[in-house]
Write a protein that holds these residues in place. Structure first.
Motif, mmCIF file in Angstrom:
data_model
loop_
_atom_site.group_PDB
_atom_site.id
_atom_site.type_symbol
_atom_site.label_atom_id
_atom_site.label_comp_id
_atom_site.label_asym_id
_atom_site.label_seq_id
_atom_site.Cartn_x
_atom_site.Cartn_y
_atom_site.Cartn_z
ATOM 1 N N ASN A 163 4.714 -0.693 3.189
ATOM 2 C CA ASN A 163 3.519 -1.030 3.964
ATOM 3 C C ASN A 163 2.831 -2.215 3.295
ATOM 4 O OD1 ASN A 163 1.367 -0.953 5.734
ATOM 5 N ND2 ASN A 163 0.386 0.789 4.759
ATOM 6 N N LEU A 176 0.840 -1.194 0.000
ATOM 7 C CA LEU A 176 0.000 0.000 0.000
ATOM 8 C C LEU A 176 0.874 1.241 0.000
ATOM 9 C CD1 LEU A 176 -2.497 -1.082 2.812
ATOM 10 C CD2 LEU A 176 -2.867 -1.219 0.346
ATOM 11 N N THR A 204 -8.272 0.560 -3.001
ATOM 12 C CA THR A 204 -7.839 1.238 -1.781
ATOM 13 C C THR A 204 -8.263 0.405 -0.579
ATOM 14 O OG1 THR A 204 -9.850 2.576 -1.739
ATOM 15 C CG2 THR A 204 -7.915 3.580 -2.730
ATOM 16 N N TYR A 205 -7.521 0.588 0.498
ATOM 17 C CA TYR A 205 -7.842 -0.085 1.746
ATOM 18 C C TYR A 205 -8.600 0.884 2.622
ATOM 19 C CZ TYR A 205 -7.407 -2.171 6.322
ATOM 20 O OH TYR A 205 -7.698 -2.679 7.563
ATOM 21 N N ASP A 206 -9.770 0.469 3.100
ATOM 22 C CA ASP A 206 -10.598 1.254 4.010
ATOM 23 C C ASP A 206 -10.364 0.713 5.418
ATOM 24 O OD1 ASP A 206 -12.646 2.226 5.643
ATOM 25 O OD2 ASP A 206 -14.169 2.104 4.084
ATOM 26 N N PRO A 207 -9.534 1.406 6.229
ATOM 27 C CA PRO A 207 -9.230 0.881 7.561
ATOM 28 C C PRO A 207 -10.434 0.844 8.492
ATOM 29 C CG PRO A 207 -8.226 3.048 7.254
ATOM 30 C CD PRO A 207 -8.832 2.649 5.943
ATOM 31 N N ASN A 211 -1.460 6.629 0.591
ATOM 32 C CA ASN A 211 -2.904 6.889 0.519
ATOM 33 C C ASN A 211 -3.728 5.607 0.662
ATOM 34 O OD1 ASN A 211 -2.558 9.708 -0.005
ATOM 35 N ND2 ASN A 211 -1.971 9.156 -2.095
ATOM 36 N N ASN A 212 -3.092 4.522 1.067
ATOM 37 C CA ASN A 212 -3.738 3.209 1.202
ATOM 38 C C ASN A 212 -4.216 2.653 -0.133
ATOM 39 O OD1 ASN A 212 -3.294 2.738 3.897
ATOM 40 N ND2 ASN A 212 -5.231 3.620 4.547
ATOM 41 N N THR A 213 -3.533 3.023 -1.209
ATOM 42 C CA THR A 213 -3.829 2.483 -2.529
ATOM 43 C C THR A 213 -2.914 1.297 -2.801
ATOM 44 O OG1 THR A 213 -4.509 4.653 -3.341
ATOM 45 C CG2 THR A 213 -3.949 3.006 -5.002
#
Length: 145
Positions: A49, A7, A69-72, A10-12
């Motif tokens: 990451n 990742l 994207t990752y949605d935490p 931006n968690n992409t």
């Protein structure tokens, strides 16, 4: 095989890799995401990451792909353009028009009136909440477009 994603800030998802299940075993022989993350960092650098993804979508909503994207908050990978539909606890493309409704069967938003099934082409008319025939579209097929 175990699947991990890299990742960015931006968690992409920028990379998806596959490693051996043996490379994610802890000292007791149990699979561990943390061990897998450290394995990935040893391969590609400690500053990266990493996170595990499930090929069959059994956790984190779906198998992650580059560009997702990752949605935490929801611990889920999300495809580009998708939104969280809270009342159905899922992700989907937003409705094309305000009148469109959620279809639990199709797991997406659909027109409130079914589109005719024939050899003509139709476009949704939000003003009349109906499908308008496209003039001259007799014999139209998606593969002809």
């Amino acid at each position: 095989m175990a699947h991990f994603v890299e990742l960015d800030q931006n968690n992409t998802v920028t990379r998806v890799i596959v490693i051996s299940n043996d490379d994610i075993l802890d000292g007791n022989g149990n699979e561990s995401e943390d061990v897998g993350i450290q394995f990935c960092k040893n391969l590609y650098g400690q500053d990266k990451n990493w996170m595990q993804t499930s090929y069959n979508g059994s956790f984190r909503y779906k198998y992650a792909a580059i560009g997702d994207t990752y949605d935490p908050e929801r611990n889920a990978f999300v495809s580009p353009g998708h939104i969280y539909v809270e009342e159905h606890d899922t992700f989907a493309l937003p409705p094309k028009f305000p009148s469109w409704v959620w279809s639990s069967e199709r797991k997406r938003f659909v027109a409130p009136v079914q589109k005719p099934v024939d050899t003509f082409r139709y476009l949704w008319n939000e003003d009349t909440l109906s499908w308008d025939l496209v003039e001259g579209s007799e014999g139209w097929r998606p593969w002809n477009a």
